[in-house]
Write a protein that holds these residues in place. Structure first.
Motif, PDB file in Angstrom:
ATOM      1  N   HIS A 293      -4.742   3.172   5.922  1.00 40.94           N
ATOM      2  CA  HIS A 293      -4.073   4.415   5.556  1.00 40.94           C
ATOM      3  C   HIS A 293      -3.559   4.296   4.122  1.00 40.94           C
ATOM      4  O   HIS A 293      -3.402   3.191   3.595  1.00 40.94           O
ATOM      5  N   ASN A 294      -3.314   5.417   3.491  1.00 37.50           N
ATOM      6  CA  ASN A 294      -2.733   5.444   2.152  1.00 37.50           C
ATOM      7  C   ASN A 294      -1.215   5.496   2.235  1.00 37.50           C
ATOM      8  O   ASN A 294      -0.643   6.193   3.091  1.00 37.50           O
ATOM      9  N   GLU A 295      -0.592   4.751   1.327  1.00 37.39           N
ATOM     10  CA  GLU A 295       0.845   4.893   1.127  1.00 37.39           C
ATOM     11  C   GLU A 295       1.109   4.947  -0.371  1.00 37.39           C
ATOM     12  O   GLU A 295       0.397   4.313  -1.166  1.00 37.39           O
ATOM     13  N   THR A 296       2.152   5.683  -0.742  1.00 35.94           N
ATOM     14  CA  THR A 296       2.526   5.820  -2.147  1.00 35.94           C
ATOM     15  C   THR A 296       3.959   5.371  -2.329  1.00 35.94           C
ATOM     16  O   THR A 296       4.869   5.839  -1.630  1.00 35.94           O
ATOM     17  N   HIS A 297       4.140   4.443  -3.262  1.00 32.04           N
ATOM     18  CA  HIS A 297       5.479   3.968  -3.599  1.00 32.04           C
ATOM     19  C   HIS A 297       5.546   3.753  -5.099  1.00 32.04           C
ATOM     20  O   HIS A 297       4.585   3.279  -5.711  1.00 32.04           O
ATOM     21  N   GLY A 298       6.635   4.110  -5.717  1.00 34.52           N
ATOM     22  CA  GLY A 298       6.798   3.974  -7.157  1.00 34.52           C
ATOM     23  C   GLY A 298       5.744   4.721  -7.939  1.00 34.52           C
ATOM     24  O   GLY A 298       5.386   4.315  -9.051  1.00 34.52           O
ATOM     25  N   GLY A 299       5.205   5.803  -7.352  1.00 35.49           N
ATOM     26  CA  GLY A 299       4.195   6.615  -8.004  1.00 35.49           C
ATOM     27  C   GLY A 299       2.788   6.052  -7.929  1.00 35.49           C
ATOM     28  O   GLY A 299       1.869   6.595  -8.547  1.00 35.49           O
ATOM     29  N   THR A 300       2.584   4.973  -7.149  1.00 33.48           N
ATOM     30  CA  THR A 300       1.270   4.328  -7.040  1.00 33.48           C
ATOM     31  C   THR A 300       0.800   4.348  -5.593  1.00 33.48           C
ATOM     32  O   THR A 300       1.546   3.968  -4.680  1.00 33.48           O
ATOM     33  N   THR A 301      -0.443   4.786  -5.368  1.00 33.68           N
ATOM     34  CA  THR A 301      -1.013   4.866  -4.019  1.00 33.68           C
ATOM     35  C   THR A 301      -1.974   3.715  -3.784  1.00 33.68           C
ATOM     36  O   THR A 301      -2.824   3.406  -4.626  1.00 33.68           O
ATOM     37  N   ILE A 302      -1.829   3.075  -2.627  1.00 33.93           N
ATOM     38  CA  ILE A 302      -2.714   1.967  -2.231  1.00 33.93           C
ATOM     39  C   ILE A 302      -3.155   2.188  -0.792  1.00 33.93           C
ATOM     40  O   ILE A 302      -2.380   2.635   0.060  1.00 33.93           O
ATOM     41  N   TRP A 303      -4.410   1.865  -0.532  1.00 38.73           N
ATOM     42  CA  TRP A 303      -5.011   1.940   0.811  1.00 38.73           C
ATOM     43  C   TRP A 303      -4.728   0.616   1.513  1.00 38.73           C
ATOM     44  O   TRP A 303      -5.178  -0.430   1.070  1.00 38.73           O
ATOM     45  N   ILE A 304      -3.957   0.653   2.596  1.00 38.37           N
ATOM     46  CA  ILE A 304      -3.428  -0.584   3.166  1.00 38.37           C
ATOM     47  C   ILE A 304      -3.522  -0.623   4.698  1.00 38.37           C
ATOM     48  O   ILE A 304      -3.813   0.373   5.353  1.00 38.37           O
ATOM     49  N   ASP A 305      -3.235  -1.794   5.242  1.00 35.57           N
ATOM     50  CA  ASP A 305      -2.829  -1.989   6.624  1.00 35.57           C
ATOM     51  C   ASP A 305      -1.370  -2.415   6.604  1.00 35.57           C
ATOM     52  O   ASP A 305      -0.916  -3.073   5.657  1.00 35.57           O
ATOM     53  N   SER A 306      -0.641  -2.070   7.633  1.00 28.39           N
ATOM     54  CA  SER A 306       0.775  -2.431   7.714  1.00 28.39           C
ATOM     55  C   SER A 306       0.993  -3.524   8.743  1.00 28.39           C
ATOM     56  O   SER A 306       0.359  -3.532   9.806  1.00 28.39           O
ATOM     57  N   ASN A 307       1.919  -4.421   8.429  1.00 25.08           N
ATOM     58  CA  ASN A 307       2.181  -5.577   9.267  1.00 25.08           C
ATOM     59  C   ASN A 307       3.665  -5.872   9.386  1.00 25.08           C
ATOM     60  O   ASN A 307       4.447  -5.544   8.503  1.00 25.08           O
ATOM     61  N   ARG A 308       4.024  -6.512  10.443  1.00 19.49           N
ATOM     62  CA  ARG A 308       5.360  -7.077  10.603  1.00 19.49           C
ATOM     63  C   ARG A 308       5.204  -8.588  10.721  1.00 19.49           C
ATOM     64  O   ARG A 308       4.383  -9.070  11.500  1.00 19.49           O
ATOM     65  N   LEU A 309       5.988  -9.351   9.941  1.00 14.45           N
ATOM     66  CA  LEU A 309       5.879 -10.810   9.907  1.00 14.45           C
ATOM     67  C   LEU A 309       7.198 -11.494  10.257  1.00 14.45           C
ATOM     68  O   LEU A 309       8.266 -11.016   9.879  1.00 14.45           O
ATOM     69  N   ASP A 310       7.082 -12.563  10.942  1.00 19.31           N
ATOM     70  CA  ASP A 310       8.127 -13.582  11.007  1.00 19.31           C
ATOM     71  C   ASP A 310       7.389 -14.896  11.113  1.00 19.31           C
ATOM     72  O   ASP A 310       7.219 -15.441  12.209  1.00 19.31           O
ATOM     73  N   THR A 311       6.952 -15.419   9.989  1.00 19.91           N
ATOM     74  CA  THR A 311       5.916 -16.441  10.020  1.00 19.91           C
ATOM     75  C   THR A 311       5.855 -17.203   8.700  1.00 19.91           C
ATOM     76  O   THR A 311       6.337 -16.719   7.672  1.00 19.91           O
ATOM     77  N   PRO A 312       5.260 -18.400   8.703  1.00 14.37           N
ATOM     78  CA  PRO A 312       5.057 -19.115   7.443  1.00 14.37           C
ATOM     79  C   PRO A 312       4.035 -18.416   6.560  1.00 14.37           C
ATOM     80  O   PRO A 312       3.078 -17.806   7.051  1.00 14.37           O
ATOM     81  N   VAL A 313       4.248 -18.513   5.242  1.00 14.27           N
ATOM     82  CA  VAL A 313       3.366 -17.880   4.254  1.00 14.27           C
ATOM     83  C   VAL A 313       3.045 -18.907   3.173  1.00 14.27           C
ATOM     84  O   VAL A 313       3.170 -20.109   3.393  1.00 14.27           O
ATOM     85  N   ALA A 314       2.619 -18.456   1.996  1.00 18.51           N
ATOM     86  CA  ALA A 314       2.275 -19.378   0.910  1.00 18.51           C
ATOM     87  C   ALA A 314       3.528 -19.899   0.231  1.00 18.51           C
ATOM     88  O   ALA A 314       4.532 -19.198   0.108  1.00 18.51           O
TER      89      ALA A 314
END
Length: 476
Positions: A293-314
């Motif tokens: 889906h598309n989302e727009t934030h700060g005037g910029t639109t990106i085609w994304i998937d949304s996630n919820r994390l509670d996990t190790p990252v980089a």
């Protein structure tokens, strides 16, 4: 897990033997991964009363060294990084300007496809400079590796895992080795977590199932052997249950974190069908809950998937400078009592991986761990805070899987005589930040101090030693 690789939408809405904690004396009650996104997992705790049961004689079997929990010998400069909150992923890493605009979004982590033979996304932006700049903007990175795919699923054109177990094992090792090399080239540090993207596959093909599980087991074991954290991304209904079914199997190494895809717009990290809440229970879960889906934030639109994390990252290394007017000594631990390894000249550049408590210097007890594994007092480093911890630097942590089948007590002090306040379930991560001596359990007197300030016996965690301290964890 790329946008071009979504599974069927109708479905997507689609080392140790079983034993009791010898410091407890009674059985524990048990408590309660990718295409793109994550959600916060809650650590399940038990009251002391819930742990009471009929007393039984205890025996000390020697710790098993095989699966499902394999030890992680972290490198001197390693540390794990954890993120809890919303994340997005998109096929091609966005331009730095877009990432800067999206600091206005509710997301603070981004999934990046950094390697894998089946990665289809062009990555013109994904460079060491981009990684460092995005990190400086306080983004956490969720590294996604799209390697070989199930022989009975994913896209027909994808390169596949072999149905021959020995070959699948070799492929898993090769994937882990390649992932580490590619991540290092981008500036990701030892102790980082990498997520192997396994797309949907048939749940009734036993040979295919064995191939996938064998491949992922070798992926995990090799990442662990080289000092990294293992993650897996799977469709909740078309893969994750099979991984859950072998959670405690001695035939397969268990990954440290599970990221599932289920597009139901529910960002909960609990109540997953086919995956009990007691599995991957302690900051080890992520969920991709909304697809393309598309989302727009700060005037910029990106085609994304949304996630919820509670996990190790980089884990990244952040650039700061020496602020003292004389040379700054780097030491082997976070105290002036540790030996000096080298000195850094005034205004010299430092690469800081994480921060940890230590001896008070000036007005602060914070010490910075550098990428070479040495420590310097934060008093003489250009981090934002002069007295406390500084974002985006994480705390220094070393996660190891719990190996006690019935769970491991979290105690108020380093000994069996201290009250138990909670339980770490089997296979959960003990997030260790230092070690100290305490009462003897099994073959060791070492106790791990956890990030929450409680203690757990080192005998029941999968670090390199069950008799002495495990480097690079500092002494408390």
């Amino acid at each position: 897990m790329s946008h071009a690789d979504h599974a069927d939408r109708t479905d997507l809405t689609r080392r140790k033997h079983r034993r009791r904690d010898p410091s407890q004396g009674t059985p524990y009650a048990l408590r309660g991964p990718a295409r793109r996104g994550l959600r916060l997992s809650t650590v399940i705790t038990f009251s002391t009363a819930a742990l009471l049961g009929a007393a039984t004689a205890l025996s000390f079997a020697p710790p098993a060294a095989a699966e499902p929990a394999t030890p992680v010998p972290y490198a001197a400069g390693a540390s794990a990084t954890r993120y809890s909150g919303l994340a997005f992923d998109t096929c091609t890493a966005p331009a730095l300007e877009a990432m800067r605009a999206w600091t206005a979004s509710p997301y603070r982590a981004v999934g990046v496809y950094f390697g894998g033979v089946n990665r289809t996304c062009a990555q013109p932006e994904l460079t060491p400079s981009w990684v460092a700049s995005v990190g400086a903007l306080k983004w956490r990175l969720l590294p996604i590796y799209k390697g070989l795919q199930p022989p009975c699923g994913a896209k027909p054109t994808d390169a596949k895992i072999s149905l021959v177990p020995a070959a699948a094992r070799s492929q898993g090792i090769a994937a882990a080795t390649d992932a580490i090399a590619k991540a290092k080239a981008l500036g990701m540090q030892p102790g980082s977590a990498f997520y192997n993207d396994i797309e949907f596959y048939s749940q009734t093909d036993s040979a295919c199932r064995t191939a996938v599980l064998t491949y992922l087991s070798s992926w995990t074991k090799e990442l662990h052997r080289l000092g990294y954290v293992s993650g897996v991304y799977m469709n909740l209904n078309l893969g994750a249950k099979q991984l859950s079914d072998v959670y405690a199997s001695t035939a397969y190494a268990r990954p440290d974190a599970l990221w599932v895809a289920r597009y139901d717009n529910v960002d909960s990290l609990r109540g997953w069908t086919g995956v009990a809440d007691s599995k991957w229970a302690v900051h080890q879960r992520a969920k991709q809950f909304r697809g393309d889906h598309n989302e727009t934030h700060g005037g910029t639109t990106i085609w994304i998937d949304s996630n919820r994390l509670d996990t190790p990252v980089a884990t990244l290394a952040y650039s700061y400078t020496v602020t003292s007017t004389t040379a700054l000594n780097a030491r082997t631990g976070p105290s002036g009592a540790y030996p000096i390894t080298r000195s850094h000249a005034p205004r010299a550049a430092l690469k800081v991986v994480c921060q940890t408590p230590g001896q008070k210097v000036g007005g602060t007890t914070v010490w910075n761990k550098l990428s070479d594994g040495s420590y310097v007092s934060d008093r003489y480093v250009s981090t934002p805070s002069a007295t406390g911890y500084s974002s985006p630097l994480p705390r220094c942590l070393y996660p190891y899987q719990v190996t006690a089948a019935g769970g491991l007590s979290e105690r108020t002090g380093p000994g069996a005589s201290h009250p138990a306040r909670a339980t770490l379930p089997n296979g959960s991560l003990a997030w260790v930040y230092c070690q100290r001596a305490g009462s003897k359990v099994g073959t060791t007197t070492v106790w791990n101090r956890l990030e929450n300030g409680r203690y757990a016996s080192d005998y029941y965690v999968a670090n390199p030693s069950n008799t002495t301290y495990s480097k690079p964890v500092p002494r408390c």
